[in-house]
Design a protein around this motif. Structure first.
Motif, PDB file in Angstrom:
ATOM      1  N   MET A 219       0.835  -1.123   0.026  1.00 45.66           N
ATOM      2  CA  MET A 219       0.051  -0.008   0.048  1.00 45.66           C
ATOM      3  C   MET A 219       0.735   1.086   0.020  1.00 45.66           C
ATOM      4  O   MET A 219       2.070   1.294   0.607  1.00 45.66           O
ATOM      5  N   LYS A 220       0.721   2.249  -0.769  1.00 45.36           N
ATOM      6  CA  LYS A 220       1.142   3.471  -1.117  1.00 45.36           C
ATOM      7  C   LYS A 220       0.927   4.326   0.164  1.00 45.36           C
ATOM      8  O   LYS A 220      -0.410   4.560   0.478  1.00 45.36           O
ATOM      9  N   ILE A 221       1.810   4.889   0.889  1.00 44.58           N
ATOM     10  CA  ILE A 221       1.741   5.765   1.962  1.00 44.58           C
ATOM     11  C   ILE A 221       2.080   7.253   1.488  1.00 44.58           C
ATOM     12  O   ILE A 221       2.914   7.545   1.049  1.00 44.58           O
ATOM     13  N   ASP A 222       0.948   7.919   1.656  1.00 42.63           N
ATOM     14  CA  ASP A 222       1.070   9.424   0.949  1.00 42.63           C
ATOM     15  C   ASP A 222       1.840  10.292   2.003  1.00 42.63           C
ATOM     16  O   ASP A 222       2.464  11.386   1.720  1.00 42.63           O
ATOM     17  N   ARG A 223       1.605  10.226   3.507  1.00 41.57           N
ATOM     18  CA  ARG A 223       2.113  11.203   4.364  1.00 41.57           C
ATOM     19  C   ARG A 223       2.602  10.219   5.533  1.00 41.57           C
ATOM     20  O   ARG A 223       2.065   9.342   6.020  1.00 41.57           O
ATOM     21  N   ILE A 224       3.748  10.869   6.060  1.00 41.71           N
ATOM     22  CA  ILE A 224       4.117   9.907   7.353  1.00 41.71           C
ATOM     23  C   ILE A 224       4.051  11.218   8.664  1.00 41.71           C
ATOM     24  O   ILE A 224       4.733  12.326   8.168  1.00 41.71           O
ATOM     25  N   LEU A 225       3.802  10.994   9.852  1.00 43.52           N
ATOM     26  CA  LEU A 225       3.504  11.814  10.876  1.00 43.52           C
ATOM     27  C   LEU A 225       4.448  11.000  11.889  1.00 43.52           C
ATOM     28  O   LEU A 225       3.886  10.069  12.646  1.00 43.52           O
ATOM     29  N   ASN A 226       5.588  11.799  12.190  1.00 45.55           N
ATOM     30  CA  ASN A 226       6.233  11.235  13.297  1.00 45.55           C
ATOM     31  C   ASN A 226       6.156  11.921  14.833  1.00 45.55           C
ATOM     32  O   ASN A 226       6.499  13.116  14.432  1.00 45.55           O
TER      33      ASN A 226
ATOM     34  N   ASN B  73     -12.263  12.383  12.430  1.00 44.68           N
ATOM     35  CA  ASN B  73     -11.858  13.442  11.337  1.00 44.68           C
ATOM     36  C   ASN B  73     -12.325  12.522  10.134  1.00 44.68           C
ATOM     37  O   ASN B  73     -11.455  12.602   9.139  1.00 44.68           O
ATOM     38  N   LYS B  74     -13.436  11.590   9.893  1.00 46.55           N
ATOM     39  CA  LYS B  74     -13.476  11.169   8.750  1.00 46.55           C
ATOM     40  C   LYS B  74     -12.599  10.251   8.119  1.00 46.55           C
ATOM     41  O   LYS B  74     -12.097  10.447   6.832  1.00 46.55           O
ATOM     42  N   ALA B  75     -11.926   9.642   8.664  1.00 41.63           N
ATOM     43  CA  ALA B  75     -10.761   8.727   8.310  1.00 41.63           C
ATOM     44  C   ALA B  75     -11.092   7.196   9.063  1.00 41.63           C
ATOM     45  O   ALA B  75     -11.940   7.086   9.833  1.00 41.63           O
ATOM     46  N   LYS B  76     -10.127   6.076   8.496  1.00 40.23           N
ATOM     47  CA  LYS B  76     -10.315   4.928   9.210  1.00 40.23           C
ATOM     48  C   LYS B  76      -9.376   4.263   9.396  1.00 40.23           C
ATOM     49  O   LYS B  76      -8.269   4.599   8.546  1.00 40.23           O
ATOM     50  N   VAL B  77      -8.909   3.496  10.362  1.00 41.00           N
ATOM     51  CA  VAL B  77      -7.896   3.003  10.500  1.00 41.00           C
ATOM     52  C   VAL B  77      -7.364   1.799   9.722  1.00 41.00           C
ATOM     53  O   VAL B  77      -8.508   0.859   9.798  1.00 41.00           O
ATOM     54  N   LEU B  78      -6.369   1.570   8.996  1.00 39.78           N
ATOM     55  CA  LEU B  78      -6.324   0.467   8.356  1.00 39.78           C
ATOM     56  C   LEU B  78      -5.286  -0.644   9.045  1.00 39.78           C
ATOM     57  O   LEU B  78      -5.502  -1.852   8.864  1.00 39.78           O
ATOM     58  N   GLU B  79      -4.414  -0.050   9.575  1.00 40.92           N
ATOM     59  CA  GLU B  79      -3.474  -1.106  10.482  1.00 40.92           C
ATOM     60  C   GLU B  79      -3.233  -0.339  11.869  1.00 40.92           C
ATOM     61  O   GLU B  79      -3.090   0.788  11.691  1.00 40.92           O
ATOM     62  N   GLN B  80      -2.617  -1.064  12.879  1.00 40.85           N
ATOM     63  CA  GLN B  80      -2.259  -0.603  13.949  1.00 40.85           C
ATOM     64  C   GLN B  80      -1.406  -1.599  14.800  1.00 40.85           C
ATOM     65  O   GLN B  80      -1.739  -2.813  14.779  1.00 40.85           O
ATOM     66  N   GLU B  81      -0.334  -1.043  15.251  1.00 42.57           N
ATOM     67  CA  GLU B  81       0.352  -2.145  16.012  1.00 42.57           C
ATOM     68  C   GLU B  81       1.138  -1.354  17.156  1.00 42.57           C
ATOM     69  O   GLU B  81       1.222   0.020  17.172  1.00 42.57           O
ATOM     70  N   LYS B  82       1.541  -1.955  18.189  1.00 47.11           N
ATOM     71  CA  LYS B  82       2.007  -1.367  19.332  1.00 47.11           C
ATOM     72  C   LYS B  82       2.632  -2.289  20.055  1.00 47.11           C
ATOM     73  O   LYS B  82       2.601  -3.347  20.059  1.00 47.11           O
ATOM     74  N   SER B  83       3.858  -1.808  20.499  1.00 50.60           N
ATOM     75  CA  SER B  83       4.980  -2.735  21.444  1.00 50.60           C
ATOM     76  C   SER B  83       5.274  -1.835  22.630  1.00 50.60           C
ATOM     77  O   SER B  83       4.873  -0.580  22.612  1.00 50.60           O
ATOM     78  N   ASN B  84       6.259  -2.129  23.382  1.00 54.87           N
ATOM     79  CA  ASN B  84       6.666  -1.167  24.349  1.00 54.87           C
ATOM     80  C   ASN B  84       7.676   0.100  23.678  1.00 54.87           C
ATOM     81  O   ASN B  84       8.399  -0.117  22.962  1.00 54.87           O
TER      82      ASN B  84
ATOM     83  N   TYR C  10       6.622   2.165  21.639  1.00 53.29           N
ATOM     84  CA  TYR C  10       6.409   2.380  20.170  1.00 53.29           C
ATOM     85  C   TYR C  10       4.904   1.998  19.806  1.00 53.29           C
ATOM     86  O   TYR C  10       4.384   1.017  20.060  1.00 53.29           O
ATOM     87  N   PHE C  11       4.377   2.831  18.702  1.00 52.67           N
ATOM     88  CA  PHE C  11       3.236   2.453  18.140  1.00 52.67           C
ATOM     89  C   PHE C  11       3.244   3.002  16.683  1.00 52.67           C
ATOM     90  O   PHE C  11       3.938   3.910  16.264  1.00 52.67           O
ATOM     91  N   ARG C  12       2.519   2.504  15.923  1.00 47.20           N
ATOM     92  CA  ARG C  12       2.016   2.794  14.599  1.00 47.20           C
ATOM     93  C   ARG C  12       0.766   2.302  14.128  1.00 47.20           C
ATOM     94  O   ARG C  12       0.068   1.503  14.522  1.00 47.20           O
ATOM     95  N   VAL C  13       0.300   3.726  13.292  1.00 46.71           N
ATOM     96  CA  VAL C  13      -0.994   3.513  12.871  1.00 46.71           C
ATOM     97  C   VAL C  13      -1.096   3.923  11.252  1.00 46.71           C
ATOM     98  O   VAL C  13      -0.639   4.873  11.010  1.00 46.71           O
ATOM     99  N   LEU C  14      -1.904   3.117  10.426  1.00 42.40           N
ATOM    100  CA  LEU C  14      -1.927   3.226   9.185  1.00 42.40           C
ATOM    101  C   LEU C  14      -3.428   3.690   8.902  1.00 42.40           C
ATOM    102  O   LEU C  14      -4.437   3.033   9.272  1.00 42.40           O
ATOM    103  N   ALA C  15      -3.411   4.852   8.550  1.00 45.63           N
ATOM    104  CA  ALA C  15      -5.066   5.418   8.223  1.00 45.63           C
ATOM    105  C   ALA C  15      -5.300   5.993   6.977  1.00 45.63           C
ATOM    106  O   ALA C  15      -4.338   6.260   6.216  1.00 45.63           O
ATOM    107  N   GLU C  16      -6.693   5.945   6.715  1.00 45.00           N
ATOM    108  CA  GLU C  16      -7.004   6.295   5.204  1.00 45.00           C
ATOM    109  C   GLU C  16      -8.072   7.460   5.460  1.00 45.00           C
ATOM    110  O   GLU C  16      -9.161   7.278   6.278  1.00 45.00           O
ATOM    111  N   LYS C  17      -7.987   8.656   4.754  1.00 48.13           N
ATOM    112  CA  LYS C  17      -8.796   9.670   4.713  1.00 48.13           C
ATOM    113  C   LYS C  17     -10.047   9.447   3.819  1.00 48.13           C
ATOM    114  O   LYS C  17      -9.765   8.829   2.750  1.00 48.13           O
ATOM    115  N   MET C  18     -11.041   9.540   4.137  1.00 42.71           N
ATOM    116  CA  MET C  18     -12.354   8.960   3.564  1.00 42.71           C
ATOM    117  C   MET C  18     -13.067  10.073   2.831  1.00 42.71           C
ATOM    118  O   MET C  18     -12.757  11.386   2.897  1.00 42.71           O
TER     119      MET C  18
END
Length: 75
Positions: free
Chosen positions: A1-8, A54-65, A67-75
């Motif tokens: 999947m193409k990621i358009d933006r990354i927010l760190n 904000n009219k988006a949906k979570v596609l993927e979510q992962e969490k560890s000690n 660290y977290f990562r969320v991939l979302a798509e704006k609808m």
């Protein structure tokens, strides 16, 4: 999947990760994707809530000690 933006949001604590997520989502167009990564685990819940408010949906979510990562798509 193409990621358009990354927010760190590493090094940011609540409420900044959710606020920055909201700001980025408002700048995005329909069907754009965003990957949000951070190191403050308690912020994950707020980030996910901000995505759905904000009219988006979570596609993927992962969490560890510390660290977290969320991939979302704006609808």
């Amino acid at each position: 999947m193409k990621i358009d933006r990354i927010l760190n949001v590493n090094g940011k604590v609540c409420p900044m990760p959710a606020a920055l997520t909201r700001k980025m989502l408002k700048q995005m167009g329909s069907h754009e994707t965003i990957e949000i990564v951070g190191d403050f685990d308690p912020a994950l819940v707020n980030v996910v809530n901000m995505i759905t408010k904000n009219k988006a949906k979570v596609l993927e979510q992962e969490k560890s000690n510390n660290y977290f990562r969320v991939l979302a798509e704006k609808m």
